[in-house]
Write a protein that holds these residues in place. Sequence first.
Motif, mmCIF file in Angstrom:
data_model
loop_
_atom_site.group_PDB
_atom_site.id
_atom_site.type_symbol
_atom_site.label_atom_id
_atom_site.label_comp_id
_atom_site.label_asym_id
_atom_site.label_seq_id
_atom_site.Cartn_x
_atom_site.Cartn_y
_atom_site.Cartn_z
ATOM 1 N N SER A 86 8.414 -5.494 -6.954
ATOM 2 C CA SER A 86 8.337 -4.026 -7.208
ATOM 3 C C SER A 86 6.766 -3.481 -7.182
ATOM 4 N N ILE A 87 6.057 -4.603 -8.212
ATOM 5 C CA ILE A 87 4.496 -4.340 -8.144
ATOM 6 C C ILE A 87 3.860 -4.379 -6.783
ATOM 7 N N ASP A 88 4.263 -5.457 -6.082
ATOM 8 C CA ASP A 88 3.616 -5.706 -4.612
ATOM 9 C C ASP A 88 4.186 -4.392 -3.773
ATOM 10 N N PHE A 89 5.373 -4.044 -3.884
ATOM 11 C CA PHE A 89 5.706 -2.999 -2.920
ATOM 12 C C PHE A 89 5.162 -1.783 -3.227
ATOM 13 N N PHE A 90 5.032 -1.283 -4.332
ATOM 14 C CA PHE A 90 4.486 -0.093 -4.761
ATOM 15 C C PHE A 90 3.164 0.258 -5.059
ATOM 16 N N ILE A 91 2.522 -0.849 -5.505
ATOM 17 C CA ILE A 91 0.959 -0.726 -5.443
ATOM 18 C C ILE A 91 0.207 -1.446 -4.706
ATOM 19 N N ALA A 92 0.727 -2.477 -4.071
ATOM 20 C CA ALA A 92 -0.291 -3.338 -3.197
ATOM 21 C C ALA A 92 0.435 -3.692 -2.048
ATOM 22 N N LYS A 93 1.087 -2.902 -1.080
ATOM 23 C CA LYS A 93 1.910 -2.863 -0.064
ATOM 24 C C LYS A 93 1.323 -3.819 0.949
ATOM 25 N N PRO A 94 0.081 -3.703 1.262
ATOM 26 C CA PRO A 94 -0.403 -4.576 2.515
ATOM 27 C C PRO A 94 -0.546 -5.981 1.954
ATOM 28 N N ARG A 95 -0.358 -6.474 0.845
ATOM 29 C CA ARG A 95 -0.713 -7.688 0.464
ATOM 30 C C ARG A 95 0.551 -8.268 -0.554
ATOM 31 N N ILE A 96 1.438 -8.493 -0.220
ATOM 32 C CA ILE A 96 2.533 -8.975 -1.004
ATOM 33 C C ILE A 96 2.300 -10.366 -1.506
ATOM 34 N N HIS A 97 1.430 -10.672 -2.590
ATOM 35 C CA HIS A 97 1.023 -12.089 -2.816
ATOM 36 C C HIS A 97 1.624 -12.443 -4.400
ATOM 37 N N TRP A 98 1.653 -11.513 -5.088
ATOM 38 C CA TRP A 98 2.005 -11.826 -6.561
ATOM 39 C C TRP A 98 3.523 -12.146 -6.590
ATOM 40 N N SER A 99 4.231 -11.468 -6.082
ATOM 41 C CA SER A 99 5.543 -12.013 -6.038
ATOM 42 C C SER A 99 5.951 -13.279 -5.479
ATOM 43 N N LEU A 100 5.178 -13.484 -4.554
ATOM 44 C CA LEU A 100 5.484 -15.014 -3.776
ATOM 45 C C LEU A 100 5.014 -16.015 -4.821
ATOM 46 N N LEU A 101 3.832 -15.847 -5.513
ATOM 47 C CA LEU A 101 3.251 -16.810 -6.308
ATOM 48 C C LEU A 101 4.349 -16.928 -7.513
ATOM 49 N N VAL A 102 4.743 -16.086 -7.854
ATOM 50 C CA VAL A 102 5.859 -16.202 -9.247
ATOM 51 C C VAL A 102 6.958 -16.832 -8.610
ATOM 52 N N LEU A 103 7.667 -16.537 -7.475
ATOM 53 C CA LEU A 103 8.489 -16.950 -6.878
ATOM 54 C C LEU A 103 8.683 -18.582 -6.577
ATOM 55 N N GLY A 104 7.298 -18.920 -6.256
ATOM 56 C CA GLY A 104 7.028 -20.384 -5.973
ATOM 57 C C GLY A 104 7.062 -21.018 -7.329
ATOM 58 N N ALA A 105 6.391 -20.508 -8.539
ATOM 59 C CA ALA A 105 6.361 -21.123 -9.537
ATOM 60 C C ALA A 105 7.982 -21.344 -10.131
ATOM 61 N N CYS A 106 8.724 -20.358 -9.961
ATOM 62 C CA CYS A 106 10.197 -20.284 -10.454
ATOM 63 C C CYS A 106 10.824 -21.249 -9.662
ATOM 64 N N LEU A 107 10.546 -21.374 -8.324
ATOM 65 C CA LEU A 107 11.473 -22.460 -7.483
ATOM 66 C C LEU A 107 11.009 -24.033 -8.176
ATOM 67 N N PHE A 108 9.670 -24.133 -8.314
ATOM 68 C CA PHE A 108 9.191 -25.449 -8.577
ATOM 69 C C PHE A 108 9.837 -25.826 -9.899
ATOM 70 N N PHE A 109 9.942 -25.087 -10.954
ATOM 71 C CA PHE A 109 10.410 -25.132 -12.383
ATOM 72 C C PHE A 109 11.971 -25.545 -12.179
ATOM 73 N N VAL A 110 12.692 -24.814 -11.084
ATOM 74 C CA VAL A 110 14.001 -24.848 -11.111
ATOM 75 C C VAL A 110 14.461 -26.366 -10.507
ATOM 76 N N PHE A 111 13.777 -26.748 -9.471
ATOM 77 C CA PHE A 111 14.012 -28.008 -8.703
ATOM 78 C C PHE A 111 13.426 -29.104 -9.668
#
Length: 222
Positions: free
Chosen positions: A67-92
């Motif tokens: 939501s932060i990336d979509f409403f504040i930084a639309k052209p660069r959706i980076h923050w959510s992807l970084l968090v998603l990658g860290a979460c996937l690393f922890f889960v696996f």
Amino acid sequence: MRYCKTCHITYRTPLKNCMFCNNPLSITNNGACEEHYPELETRRSGSHLFSRTTGFLFLLANLFCLSIDFFIAKPRIHWSLLVLGACLFFVFSYQILKGNHTGISRFMSIFLLLVAEVVSIGFIVKSPAWAIDYVFPFCILFLTCFMTCFLLGDSHRVYDYGIYVLSSALLGLIPFFLLIFGKLQDTWPSISCSIFSAIILLGLFFFTPRAAKEELKRRFYL
């Protein structure tokens, strides 16, 4: 045929040590043999609440960052992807640690997950040069050296460690193909990694016993 007195398993391949307990196998001429594989002990997880709570928190964190990336930084959706990658690393990583894996298998799997996570960060921030030029080749070079040391330190487990050495050496050839297709800016790390991996592959081909080669082919379905 060979027989393991500890695990009560009959092998039809020319192995010298049992694949489960690594004890020496005895030769048997019993033609009508039955294979009695040991029952796999499943670990009952009593932490379902922890897993569900962690998954729920990961979902909330990803939705919040998205939501932060979509409403504040639309052209660069980076923050959510970084968090998603860290979460996937922890889960696996958590799934690997609680699974029925050997110590060296866990180390290699988590190490490769970490390398994939770091390389993905480079692509997410649109600056992958440092990741594919330095991080990936040096990490694979270290992994190949580490697995080779295990193989040389315990030659009786060539069937187990040989697979890890072969896998890491094959991964070490990826920088060579990136170099051929002109995807690299600084080439000497990838060249070093590719040369070392090629040397290890040649060493496996010339110095691995014939029985070990046949077992590796069988495990890779070749």
